[in-house]
Design a protein around this motif. Structure first.
Motif, PDB file in Angstrom:
ATOM      1  N   SER A  89      -5.570  -8.096   0.135  1.00 32.75           N
ATOM      2  CA  SER A  89      -6.120  -9.262   0.826  1.00 32.75           C
ATOM      3  C   SER A  89      -4.987 -10.230   1.136  1.00 32.75           C
ATOM      4  O   SER A  89      -4.421 -10.849   0.237  1.00 32.75           O
ATOM      5  CB  SER A  89      -7.182  -9.946  -0.048  1.00 32.75           C
ATOM      6  OG  SER A  89      -7.732 -11.063   0.632  1.00 32.75           O
ATOM      7  N   GLY A 105     -10.553   3.384   2.122  1.00 29.01           N
ATOM      8  CA  GLY A 105     -11.112   2.051   1.922  1.00 29.01           C
ATOM      9  C   GLY A 105     -11.274   1.630   0.474  1.00 29.01           C
ATOM     10  O   GLY A 105     -11.864   0.588   0.181  1.00 29.01           O
ATOM     11  N   LYS A 106     -10.717   2.409  -0.475  1.00 29.37           N
ATOM     12  CA  LYS A 106     -10.882   2.085  -1.893  1.00 29.37           C
ATOM     13  C   LYS A 106      -9.819   1.096  -2.399  1.00 29.37           C
ATOM     14  O   LYS A 106     -10.011   0.480  -3.447  1.00 29.37           O
ATOM     15  CB  LYS A 106     -10.838   3.368  -2.727  1.00 29.37           C
ATOM     16  CG  LYS A 106     -12.036   4.279  -2.487  1.00 29.37           C
ATOM     17  CD  LYS A 106     -11.983   5.491  -3.403  1.00 29.37           C
ATOM     18  CE  LYS A 106     -13.221   6.366  -3.206  1.00 29.37           C
ATOM     19  NZ  LYS A 106     -13.202   7.570  -4.090  1.00 29.37           N
ATOM     20  N   ARG A 163      -8.415  -5.345   8.901  1.00 25.98           N
ATOM     21  CA  ARG A 163      -9.504  -6.226   9.331  1.00 25.98           C
ATOM     22  C   ARG A 163      -8.923  -7.610   9.580  1.00 25.98           C
ATOM     23  O   ARG A 163      -8.155  -8.123   8.770  1.00 25.98           O
ATOM     24  CB  ARG A 163     -10.597  -6.313   8.258  1.00 25.98           C
ATOM     25  CG  ARG A 163     -11.394  -5.042   8.095  1.00 25.98           C
ATOM     26  CD  ARG A 163     -12.446  -5.216   7.013  1.00 25.98           C
ATOM     27  NE  ARG A 163     -13.424  -6.220   7.400  1.00 25.98           N
ATOM     28  CZ  ARG A 163     -14.372  -6.709   6.583  1.00 25.98           C
ATOM     29  NH1 ARG A 163     -14.444  -6.278   5.327  1.00 25.98           N
ATOM     30  NH2 ARG A 163     -15.216  -7.612   7.019  1.00 25.98           N
ATOM     31  N   TYR A 223      -6.589  -2.000   4.248  1.00 29.22           N
ATOM     32  CA  TYR A 223      -7.208  -0.983   3.398  1.00 29.22           C
ATOM     33  C   TYR A 223      -6.479   0.344   3.572  1.00 29.22           C
ATOM     34  O   TYR A 223      -5.924   0.631   4.651  1.00 29.22           O
ATOM     35  CB  TYR A 223      -8.674  -0.786   3.777  1.00 29.22           C
ATOM     36  CG  TYR A 223      -9.535  -2.013   3.612  1.00 29.22           C
ATOM     37  CD1 TYR A 223     -10.328  -2.181   2.489  1.00 29.22           C
ATOM     38  CD2 TYR A 223      -9.564  -3.000   4.594  1.00 29.22           C
ATOM     39  CE1 TYR A 223     -11.142  -3.307   2.334  1.00 29.22           C
ATOM     40  CE2 TYR A 223     -10.356  -4.137   4.440  1.00 29.22           C
ATOM     41  CZ  TYR A 223     -11.143  -4.285   3.312  1.00 29.22           C
ATOM     42  OH  TYR A 223     -11.928  -5.393   3.163  1.00 29.22           O
ATOM     43  N   ASN A 224      -6.511   1.146   2.517  1.00 32.87           N
ATOM     44  CA  ASN A 224      -5.991   2.511   2.662  1.00 32.87           C
ATOM     45  C   ASN A 224      -7.003   3.357   3.439  1.00 32.87           C
ATOM     46  O   ASN A 224      -8.066   2.862   3.843  1.00 32.87           O
ATOM     47  CB  ASN A 224      -5.663   3.116   1.300  1.00 32.87           C
ATOM     48  CG  ASN A 224      -6.906   3.370   0.463  1.00 32.87           C
ATOM     49  OD1 ASN A 224      -7.953   2.772   0.699  1.00 32.87           O
ATOM     50  ND2 ASN A 224      -6.792   4.265  -0.506  1.00 32.87           N
ATOM     51  N   GLU A 264      -6.881  -8.390   6.110  1.00 30.68           N
ATOM     52  CA  GLU A 264      -7.121  -7.523   4.964  1.00 30.68           C
ATOM     53  C   GLU A 264      -6.692  -6.123   5.370  1.00 30.68           C
ATOM     54  O   GLU A 264      -7.009  -5.664   6.472  1.00 30.68           O
ATOM     55  CB  GLU A 264      -8.587  -7.524   4.559  1.00 30.68           C
ATOM     56  CG  GLU A 264      -9.058  -8.818   3.931  1.00 30.68           C
ATOM     57  CD  GLU A 264     -10.531  -8.790   3.574  1.00 30.68           C
ATOM     58  OE1 GLU A 264     -10.989  -9.744   2.904  1.00 30.68           O
ATOM     59  OE2 GLU A 264     -11.234  -7.821   3.964  1.00 30.68           O
ATOM     60  N   LYS A 287      -7.521  -2.248  -1.398  1.00 26.92           N
ATOM     61  CA  LYS A 287      -7.447  -3.346  -0.428  1.00 26.92           C
ATOM     62  C   LYS A 287      -6.334  -4.306  -0.811  1.00 26.92           C
ATOM     63  O   LYS A 287      -6.156  -4.644  -1.983  1.00 26.92           O
ATOM     64  CB  LYS A 287      -8.778  -4.112  -0.392  1.00 26.92           C
ATOM     65  CG  LYS A 287      -8.757  -5.303   0.571  1.00 26.92           C
ATOM     66  CD  LYS A 287     -10.090  -6.047   0.569  1.00 26.92           C
ATOM     67  CE  LYS A 287     -10.249  -6.918  -0.656  1.00 26.92           C
ATOM     68  NZ  LYS A 287     -11.430  -7.820  -0.548  1.00 26.92           N
ATOM     69  N   LEU A 343       0.815  -1.219   0.000  1.00 23.01           N
ATOM     70  CA  LEU A 343       0.000   0.000   0.000  1.00 23.01           C
ATOM     71  C   LEU A 343       0.847   1.266   0.000  1.00 23.01           C
ATOM     72  O   LEU A 343       0.551   2.232  -0.707  1.00 23.01           O
ATOM     73  CB  LEU A 343      -0.923   0.002   1.230  1.00 23.01           C
ATOM     74  CG  LEU A 343      -2.149  -0.910   1.155  1.00 23.01           C
ATOM     75  CD1 LEU A 343      -2.936  -0.858   2.456  1.00 23.01           C
ATOM     76  CD2 LEU A 343      -3.045  -0.511  -0.004  1.00 23.01           C
ATOM     77  N   THR A 385      -6.048   0.690   7.529  1.00 27.00           N
ATOM     78  CA  THR A 385      -6.982   0.017   8.427  1.00 27.00           C
ATOM     79  C   THR A 385      -6.876  -1.475   8.206  1.00 27.00           C
ATOM     80  O   THR A 385      -6.806  -1.937   7.056  1.00 27.00           O
ATOM     81  CB  THR A 385      -8.432   0.466   8.163  1.00 27.00           C
ATOM     82  OG1 THR A 385      -8.511   1.879   8.383  1.00 27.00           O
ATOM     83  CG2 THR A 385      -9.401  -0.239   9.100  1.00 27.00           C
TER      84      THR A 385
END
Length: 233
Positions: A200, A195-196, A142, A191-192, A189, A198, A134, A140
């Protein structure tokens, strides 16, 4: 007078004899002509019969040659269809075998998370790889609900490593409102900030990626090298 009568009689006999000879000659010529006509007719009949027989024979030969070619073509088509069906069955059986193997591998993924030391080391690698992919200042994460503490410890461990490598700061947040589904065996997972984007890095996604990358090697290991394949990449 008697002499005259005798002469007439003799003359009549000569004329009658000549007429008989002429009649016999004409009859003989007629017979010969009739025989000639019969012979010619018989010859023409035999020629015509031979021509008709030859014509029909050729037609019959052409008919059976055509039939033979049709049957041969049908055999080739049928054989080709059977070979294609057999090839498709083989391909399906191979795909089913690979699918069963991958399903078995997915079932074994749960064992990874059951080994704390092994799973912790794997989590470090998954987190750090996600950070590098990223390259965002805020991310973020998960994870599974039961992995929150493990992920927190891995974050604290790997943020300094990331900062030292890329010379940038990093803010990491764990999303504790949206955990990974229960059917996920482990991993994360990332995310930036919006959230656009990801990354995985769940165990299932990593397995799928490895299976995709290693599929040629897997097929060779299971079924041998394909003799029709000229290039390996």
């Amino acid at each position: 007078r008697n002499t005259h009568i005798c002469c007439c009689s003799v003359l009549l006999l000569c004329v009658s004899s000549q007429i008989k000879h002429m009649m016999a000659f004409i009859e003989q010529e007629a017979n010969e002509k009739a025989e000639e006509i019969d012979a010619k007719a018989e010859e023409e009949f035999n020629i015509e019969k031979g021509r008709l027989v030859q014509t029909q024979r050729l037609k019959i030969m052409e008919y059976y040659e055509k039939k033979e070619k049709q049957i041969e073509q049908q055999k080739k088509i049928q054989m080709s269809n059977l070979m294609n069906q057999a090839r498709l069955k083989v391909l399906k059986a191979r795909d089913d075998m690979i699918s069963d193997m991958l399903n078995e591998a997915r079932q074994r993924l749960t064992n990874i998370a059951k080994d704390p030391s092994r799973y912790a080391g794997l989590m470090d690698g998954l987190l750090l790889q996600g950070f590098y992919q990223l390259l965002e200042p805020k991310v973020t994460i998960r994870c599974r609900k039961q992995d929150v503490q493990l992920v927190q410890a891995s974050i604290q461990k790997n943020i300094p490593i990331y900062k030292a490598a890329v010379k940038n700061s990093l803010e990491v947040r764990i999303d504790q409102e949206n955990f990974l589904p229960s059917d996920v065996s482990g991993g994360i997972e990332i995310y930036n900030a919006n959230g656009k984007i990801k990354v995985s890095n769940t165990l299932e996604s990593r397995l799928d990626l490895m299976a995709q990358q290693m599929m040629p090697e897997i097929r060779v290991a299971l079924f041998g090298a394909n003799p029709n394949r000229k290039f390996l990449d």
